[in-house]
Design a protein around this motif. Structure first.
Motif, PDB file in Angstrom:
ATOM      1  N   TRP A 206      -7.218   7.997   5.524  1.00 21.93           N
ATOM      2  CA  TRP A 206      -6.678   6.640   5.508  1.00 21.93           C
ATOM      3  C   TRP A 206      -6.709   6.053   4.105  1.00 21.93           C
ATOM      4  O   TRP A 206      -5.811   5.309   3.707  1.00 21.93           O
ATOM      5  CB  TRP A 206      -7.454   5.754   6.482  1.00 21.93           C
ATOM      6  N   GLU A 207      -7.751   6.397   3.332  1.00 26.90           N
ATOM      7  CA  GLU A 207      -7.840   5.918   1.959  1.00 26.90           C
ATOM      8  C   GLU A 207      -6.662   6.434   1.139  1.00 26.90           C
ATOM      9  O   GLU A 207      -6.069   5.693   0.336  1.00 26.90           O
ATOM     10  CB  GLU A 207      -9.155   6.394   1.342  1.00 26.90           C
ATOM     11  N   THR A 208      -6.303   7.700   1.352  1.00 27.38           N
ATOM     12  CA  THR A 208      -5.166   8.284   0.646  1.00 27.38           C
ATOM     13  C   THR A 208      -3.866   7.601   1.035  1.00 27.38           C
ATOM     14  O   THR A 208      -3.031   7.256   0.180  1.00 27.38           O
ATOM     15  CB  THR A 208      -5.065   9.788   0.954  1.00 27.38           C
ATOM     16  N   MET A 209      -3.674   7.360   2.321  1.00 25.42           N
ATOM     17  CA  MET A 209      -2.443   6.724   2.786  1.00 25.42           C
ATOM     18  C   MET A 209      -2.345   5.282   2.294  1.00 25.42           C
ATOM     19  O   MET A 209      -1.266   4.829   1.893  1.00 25.42           O
ATOM     20  CB  MET A 209      -2.385   6.789   4.314  1.00 25.42           C
ATOM     21  N   ILE A 210      -3.458   4.555   2.289  1.00 21.95           N
ATOM     22  CA  ILE A 210      -3.451   3.167   1.817  1.00 21.95           C
ATOM     23  C   ILE A 210      -3.146   3.119   0.325  1.00 21.95           C
ATOM     24  O   ILE A 210      -2.392   2.260  -0.146  1.00 21.95           O
ATOM     25  CB  ILE A 210      -4.803   2.488   2.132  1.00 21.95           C
ATOM     26  N   HIS A 211      -3.736   4.063  -0.428  1.00 24.16           N
ATOM     27  CA  HIS A 211      -3.470   4.115  -1.872  1.00 24.16           C
ATOM     28  C   HIS A 211      -1.990   4.361  -2.146  1.00 24.16           C
ATOM     29  O   HIS A 211      -1.390   3.697  -3.008  1.00 24.16           O
ATOM     30  CB  HIS A 211      -4.312   5.211  -2.509  1.00 24.16           C
ATOM     31  N   MET A 212      -1.403   5.291  -1.421  1.00 23.17           N
ATOM     32  CA  MET A 212       0.023   5.588  -1.599  1.00 23.17           C
ATOM     33  C   MET A 212       0.869   4.373  -1.242  1.00 23.17           C
ATOM     34  O   MET A 212       1.845   4.050  -1.928  1.00 23.17           O
ATOM     35  CB  MET A 212       0.422   6.783  -0.749  1.00 23.17           C
ATOM     36  N   TYR A 213       0.497   3.718  -0.163  1.00 24.39           N
ATOM     37  CA  TYR A 213       1.262   2.547   0.284  1.00 24.39           C
ATOM     38  C   TYR A 213       1.204   1.425  -0.753  1.00 24.39           C
ATOM     39  O   TYR A 213       2.229   0.805  -1.068  1.00 24.39           O
ATOM     40  CB  TYR A 213       0.703   2.056   1.620  1.00 24.39           C
ATOM     41  N   LYS A 214       0.013   1.184  -1.324  1.00 23.42           N
ATOM     42  CA  LYS A 214      -0.156   0.061  -2.249  1.00 23.42           C
ATOM     43  C   LYS A 214       0.383   0.351  -3.643  1.00 23.42           C
ATOM     44  O   LYS A 214       0.891  -0.558  -4.316  1.00 23.42           O
ATOM     45  CB  LYS A 214      -1.639  -0.310  -2.342  1.00 23.42           C
ATOM     46  N   HIS A 215       0.258   1.596  -4.111  1.00 21.82           N
ATOM     47  CA  HIS A 215       0.522   1.883  -5.512  1.00 21.82           C
ATOM     48  C   HIS A 215       1.725   2.792  -5.760  1.00 21.82           C
ATOM     49  O   HIS A 215       2.083   3.014  -6.917  1.00 21.82           O
ATOM     50  CB  HIS A 215      -0.715   2.529  -6.151  1.00 21.82           C
ATOM     51  N   GLU A 216       2.345   3.339  -4.722  1.00 22.69           N
ATOM     52  CA  GLU A 216       3.418   4.301  -4.958  1.00 22.69           C
ATOM     53  C   GLU A 216       4.725   3.956  -4.243  1.00 22.69           C
ATOM     54  O   GLU A 216       5.591   4.812  -4.104  1.00 22.69           O
ATOM     55  CB  GLU A 216       2.962   5.709  -4.560  1.00 22.69           C
ATOM     56  N   GLY A 217       4.843   2.724  -3.742  1.00 23.72           N
ATOM     57  CA  GLY A 217       6.151   2.340  -3.218  1.00 23.72           C
ATOM     58  C   GLY A 217       6.200   1.926  -1.768  1.00 23.72           C
ATOM     59  O   GLY A 217       7.271   1.950  -1.161  1.00 23.72           O
ATOM     60  N   GLY A 218       5.077   1.558  -1.179  1.00 25.44           N
ATOM     61  CA  GLY A 218       5.093   1.067   0.194  1.00 25.44           C
ATOM     62  C   GLY A 218       5.351   2.160   1.222  1.00 25.44           C
ATOM     63  O   GLY A 218       4.961   3.319   1.043  1.00 25.44           O
ATOM     64  N   VAL A 219       6.035   1.791   2.278  1.00 23.37           N
ATOM     65  CA  VAL A 219       6.286   2.721   3.387  1.00 23.37           C
ATOM     66  C   VAL A 219       7.080   3.933   2.922  1.00 23.37           C
ATOM     67  O   VAL A 219       6.831   5.064   3.369  1.00 23.37           O
ATOM     68  CB  VAL A 219       7.035   1.999   4.532  1.00 23.37           C
ATOM     69  N   LEU A 220       8.018   3.726   2.009  1.00 22.27           N
ATOM     70  CA  LEU A 220       8.836   4.845   1.529  1.00 22.27           C
ATOM     71  C   LEU A 220       7.990   5.920   0.868  1.00 22.27           C
ATOM     72  O   LEU A 220       8.343   7.106   0.905  1.00 22.27           O
ATOM     73  CB  LEU A 220       9.900   4.338   0.548  1.00 22.27           C
TER      74      LEU A 220
END
Length: 359
Positions: A206-220
């Motif tokens: 979940w930490e990885t998914m949250i990081h991607m969501y916040k810092h790498e472009g949201g849901v996309l």
């Protein structure tokens, strides 16, 4: 009219008589209790019967069996699955992992037995719903494409049903797949990442998914690489299902409904190897796009065509097949165990609707 002392005693405070059910004899009360218990038992048996009938339906049985098959197959080949991903993402700058035996030894030396299973927990969390959706949706699409009076699909419609099942399962579980890829390479000593096997803090799923969501472009960001994934998964799953069913028919002895256990294992191994060989470049593109934004790896692809031309120009045509050897080594046991587990569990579940004895 006079009320006797006994009748007055039986009157409640609001002058209402106590119900006759409260004045039953012990024998009558016992009979009613036994009747109530019998009704309850009959109700429980009815619920159990309906549950068994529901679980035994083709789609539900395929869903449960598919999930179990996915978890079994991925755990069996977890070391080779991780090694394949490491090969795919390490690029050309002084490969850190060379040779299957040497790479597995390096993984063991630097990370221990946990290195073999790194990302497998996330992979199983992903593969259980992925495989369950894939197998169950395939049965739905098969029924949809069957014409009146038919019991089997031809090769073309099997390919189509399998491809649609692959697309359905990928879209449903893709964020878990990209997260698994990130976790698989996070602790690896890839030279491009500047890691030499040192201890690093391992992020959670979940930490990885949250990081991607916040810092790498949201849901996309959670669906980066989806297009090449679908381009590879649709033909792969279609070929896998079509080849398995065709090979299964060839290997079924005359007068039998299915081949024996060894025959089923062989069918799964061959169908998986054939499908993977034809569609492997799409799998490599999927991994490259999934790590496209990770610093250090040097992949900055703008499109699928840009990725293909860049890989062929920098790494040669063989670059499109990096990691195929450990992948083929894992496909045979993976698909063999997957199909065998699937058929074993599905046959057991579907047999429940004809069993009359209690579980």
């Amino acid at each position: 009219m006079a009320v006797s002392k006994e009748e007055a005693h039986l009157m409640s405070k609001d002058d209402k008589p106590i119900p006759q059910s409260a004045l039953q004899s012990p024998i009558s009360a016992s009979a009613n209790l036994a009747s109530s218990m019998t009704s309850s038992a009959a109700s429980d048996q009815g619920l159990l019967y309906r549950t068994r009938q529901y679980v035994a339906t083709q789609t539900v049985a395929a869903f449960i069996a598919g999930g179990i098959a996915g978890a079994v197959s991925r755990t069996v080949v977890s070391p080779l699955e991780r090694l394949k991903i490491l090969y795919q993402v390490q690029g050309t700058g002084g490969p850190s992992y060379t040779g299957i035996g040497a790479s597995l030894a390096k993984m063991w030396r630097e990370e221990g037995w946990r290195g073999f299973l790194r990302g497998n927990g996330t992979n199983c969390i992903r593969i259980v719903p992925y495989s369950a959706v894939q197998f169950s949706s395939y049965t739905i699409y098969k029924d949809f494409f069957l014409r009146p009076g038919e019991t089997q699909l031809d090769t073309q419609r099997r390919l189509l049903a399998g491809g649609m099942a692959g697309i359905t399962s990928v879209v449903a579980t893709y964020p878990l797949d990209i997260c698994r890829t990130r976790l698989s390479i996070h602790t690896a000593s890839l030279e491009a990442l500047g890691k030499t096997g040192q201890r690093v803090k391992i992020p959670g799923m979940w930490e990885t998914m949250i990081h991607m969501y916040k810092h790498e472009g949201g849901v996309l960001a959670l669906y980066r690489g989806l297009i090449p994934t679908l381009a590879g998964v649709a033909p792969y799953v279609g070929l896998n299902f079509a080849c398995y069913e065709q090979i299964r028919e060839w290997m079924t002895p005359e007068g039998e409904k299915a081949p024996g256990p060894l025959g089923k294992l062989a069918c799964g191994a061959m169908s998986g190897a054939i499908a993977q060989t034809f569609t492997y470049p799409f799998d490599l593109l999927r991994r490259r796009f999934q790590v496209n934004t990770m610093s250090g790896l040097g992949f900055k692809y703008n499109s699928i065509w840009h990725a293909i031309t860049s890989i062929v120009r920098q790494e040669g045509l063989r670059g499109m097949y990096k990691g195929i050897i450990p992948n083929l080594l894992k496909v045979a046991p993976s698909m063999a165990s997957s199909w065998f587990s699937y058929e074993l569990v599905k046959d057991f579940l579907m047999a429940l609707d004809t069993e009359k004895s209690d579980l």
